[in-house]
Design a protein around this motif. Structure first.
Motif, PDB file in Angstrom:
ATOM      1  N   GLU A 145       0.826  -1.209   0.000  1.00 22.32           N
ATOM      2  CA  GLU A 145       0.000   0.000   0.000  1.00 22.32           C
ATOM      3  C   GLU A 145       0.858   1.255   0.000  1.00 22.32           C
ATOM      4  N   LEU A 146       2.033   1.179   0.606  1.00 15.89           N
ATOM      5  CA  LEU A 146       2.927   2.323   0.543  1.00 15.89           C
ATOM      6  C   LEU A 146       3.391   2.569  -0.893  1.00 15.89           C
ATOM      7  N   LYS A 147       3.628   1.492  -1.617  1.00 14.38           N
ATOM      8  CA  LYS A 147       4.025   1.639  -3.016  1.00 14.38           C
ATOM      9  C   LYS A 147       2.870   2.194  -3.843  1.00 14.38           C
ATOM     10  N   ASN A 156     -14.339  11.484  -3.066  1.00 21.39           N
ATOM     11  CA  ASN A 156     -13.579  12.615  -3.588  1.00 21.39           C
ATOM     12  C   ASN A 156     -12.447  12.208  -4.518  1.00 21.39           C
ATOM     13  N   LYS A 157     -12.100  10.908  -4.500  1.00 21.35           N
ATOM     14  CA  LYS A 157     -11.020  10.408  -5.356  1.00 21.35           C
ATOM     15  C   LYS A 157      -9.686  11.063  -5.026  1.00 21.35           C
ATOM     16  N   ALA A 158      -9.551  11.435  -3.780  1.00 20.83           N
ATOM     17  CA  ALA A 158      -8.282  12.040  -3.369  1.00 20.83           C
ATOM     18  C   ALA A 158      -7.328  10.926  -2.951  1.00 20.83           C
ATOM     19  N   HIS A 159      -6.124  10.950  -3.486  1.00 22.07           N
ATOM     20  CA  HIS A 159      -5.190   9.869  -3.202  1.00 22.07           C
ATOM     21  C   HIS A 159      -4.598  10.041  -1.798  1.00 22.07           C
ATOM     22  N   ARG A 160      -4.175   8.925  -1.278  1.00 25.63           N
ATOM     23  CA  ARG A 160      -3.554   8.939   0.051  1.00 25.63           C
ATOM     24  C   ARG A 160      -2.190   9.590  -0.029  1.00 25.63           C
ATOM     25  N   GLN A 161      -1.964  10.515   0.887  1.00 26.51           N
ATOM     26  CA  GLN A 161      -0.698  11.224   0.898  1.00 26.51           C
ATOM     27  C   GLN A 161       0.278  10.535   1.847  1.00 26.51           C
ATOM     28  N   ILE A 162       1.524  10.640   1.530  1.00 26.10           N
ATOM     29  CA  ILE A 162       2.591  10.046   2.337  1.00 26.10           C
ATOM     30  C   ILE A 162       3.312  11.157   3.075  1.00 26.10           C
ATOM     31  N   PHE A 163       3.361  11.040   4.395  1.00 22.43           N
ATOM     32  CA  PHE A 163       4.031  12.025   5.228  1.00 22.43           C
ATOM     33  C   PHE A 163       5.223  11.372   5.910  1.00 22.43           C
ATOM     34  N   SER A 164       6.259  12.107   6.036  1.00 21.11           N
ATOM     35  CA  SER A 164       7.443  11.595   6.714  1.00 21.11           C
ATOM     36  C   SER A 164       7.189  11.523   8.215  1.00 21.11           C
ATOM     37  N   SER A 198       5.440   9.243   9.855  1.00 19.41           N
ATOM     38  CA  SER A 198       4.091   8.810  10.226  1.00 19.41           C
ATOM     39  C   SER A 198       4.067   7.422  10.865  1.00 19.41           C
ATOM     40  N   LEU A 199       5.158   6.677  10.778  1.00 13.48           N
ATOM     41  CA  LEU A 199       5.201   5.327  11.339  1.00 13.48           C
ATOM     42  C   LEU A 199       6.025   5.342  12.620  1.00 13.48           C
TER      43      LEU A 199
END
Length: 385
Positions: free
Chosen positions: A121-123, A136-144, A146-147
């Motif tokens: 899912e990260l890829k 809304n069809k908004a894609h998931r954003q990746i934040f530094s 977050s894990l």
């Protein structure tokens, strides 16, 4: 074709027609299903060590900023026990057992054992293919950042499984009756370690084993009569589950790790490791009652009641030197009498072995040398004055 052959053919055809007429194929329109046997109900998989792990939850559990997060790596089977028919002899899910044991203590756990879904899912998120809001069809954003990371992780493996460490049997038969008893002992062992994820320092190690016992009892009656034979046999076999034995060793290892790393007293929680904790609690609750009842049995008997006149005027004392019971008018006179009597006793002892010339006036005229000898031989006898 001869007549006999024609009769045989006709007979076979008639039998076949009769058999086909009597035989009916099953109807698949209304299938009749057999109800499966349900068996025992589903219960939580606990061992005798699970209560001790749950006891640690108030002390090590929590999700605050100061809580240490744990992860579990590979806990593999290193015993090498395998056969061609049954496959692996020891469970391959020891890492899952460690995760379950940590969850019972309430410590924060982060997943590191199987991150395939998270990596995929990260890829997909990096390629903007996953959305958390389909409307809304908004894609998931990746934040530094977050894990959350782990502070410690547990790795190790199952290192021993030894079959038939010890076994024995006892068999006996008397006339027509026979009985036998057998037992065997095996063991499993694990080696786990706790590693600091930031420094890769090994902060704790545990090497534990558990013996697994199996028993067998059987008996029978065998007798041959003139008109028949009687043969009756009964047997019972019990064995501790090998895989559950591995779980018990793992839970004990996790318990030792957390108590040693946090400097926690383990005596109170370790007392919960029992097959029957309710009975143990009843025994512990009954122990103070037994002590209290014993204390009541040794209470001193109160002295006999005295009249008001005697209580006001007289007091009964015991001389600590001679053990005599002395009745005096008041406490001051009793103290003075004790001092005078002790001095007189010393003088009398001196007079026993010679005349006290220094203070002849202090010698008691009523006590003779014979009386002093009796005191030395028989001890001080209480006298009521």
């Amino acid at each position: 074709m001869s007549r006999n052959s024609m009769f045989k053919l006709a007979f076979i055809a008639g039998v076949a027609a009769t058999a086909s007429a009597c035989t009916t194929l099953p109807s698949f329109n209304e299938a009749e299903y057999v109800s499966a046997f349900d068996g025992a109900s589903v219960v939580e998989n606990k061992t005798r060590y699970s209560r001790a792990l749950e006891c640690l939850k108030p002390m090590v559990g929590g999700n605050g900023p100061a809580a240490k997060r744990f992860a579990v790596g590979r806990v593999s089977d290193f015993t090498g026990k395998e056969d061609l028919v049954n496959g692996k002899r020891i469970t391959q899910g020891a890492a899952l057992m460690v995760i379950s044991a940590l969850a019972k203590t309430g410590v924060p756990i982060v997943e590191r054992f199987d991150t395939s879904i998270a990596d995929m899912e990260l890829k997909y998120s990096d390629n903007k293919l996953i959305t958390d809001s389909p409307e809304n069809k908004a894609h998931r954003q990746i934040f530094s950042g977050s894990l959350p990371g782990s502070d410690y992780h547990i790795v190790g493996g199952i290192t021993e499984v030894n079959y038939n460490i010890k076994s024995g049997s006892l068999e006996s038969s008397i006339r027509f009756i026979g009985a036998a008893a057998r037992y065997f002992v095996m063991n499993v062992a694990i080696d786990l370690r706790v590693v600091n994820t930031k420094t890769l320092e090994v902060v704790n190690t545990q090497s534990l084993q558990k013996q697994i016992i199996g028993t067998e009892l059987n008996g029978g009656y065998f007798r041959l009569f003139s008109d028949g034979l009687v043969d009756v046999n009964a047997a019972e076999r019990t064995q501790e589950p090998i895989q559950k034995g591995v779980r018990m060793v793992i839970e004990q290892a996790v318990f030792n790790m957390l108590t040693e790393m946090n400097n926690l007293p383990s005596q109170n929680c370790a007392l919960l490791v029992s097959n029957n904790p309710e009975k143990q609690q009843q025994t512990a609750a009954a122990a103070p009652t037994k002590v209290r009842s014993t204390n009541k049995a040794i209470e001193l008997t109160p002295p006999p009641s005295l009249s008001e006149t005697q209580q006001n005027n007289d007091s009964v004392l015991i001389d600590p030197y001679t053990g005599e019971i002395i009745k005096q008018n008041n406490a001051n006179e009793a103290s003075a009498s004790n001092t005078t009597q002790s001095q007189s006793e010393v003088t009398e002892l001196k007079g026993l072995f010679g005349t006290n010339a220094a203070a002849p006036e202090q010698q008691a005229p009523s006590n003779t040398t014979r009386e002093m000898q009796e005191k030395l031989l028989w001890g001080s006898r209480p006298q009521i004055r």
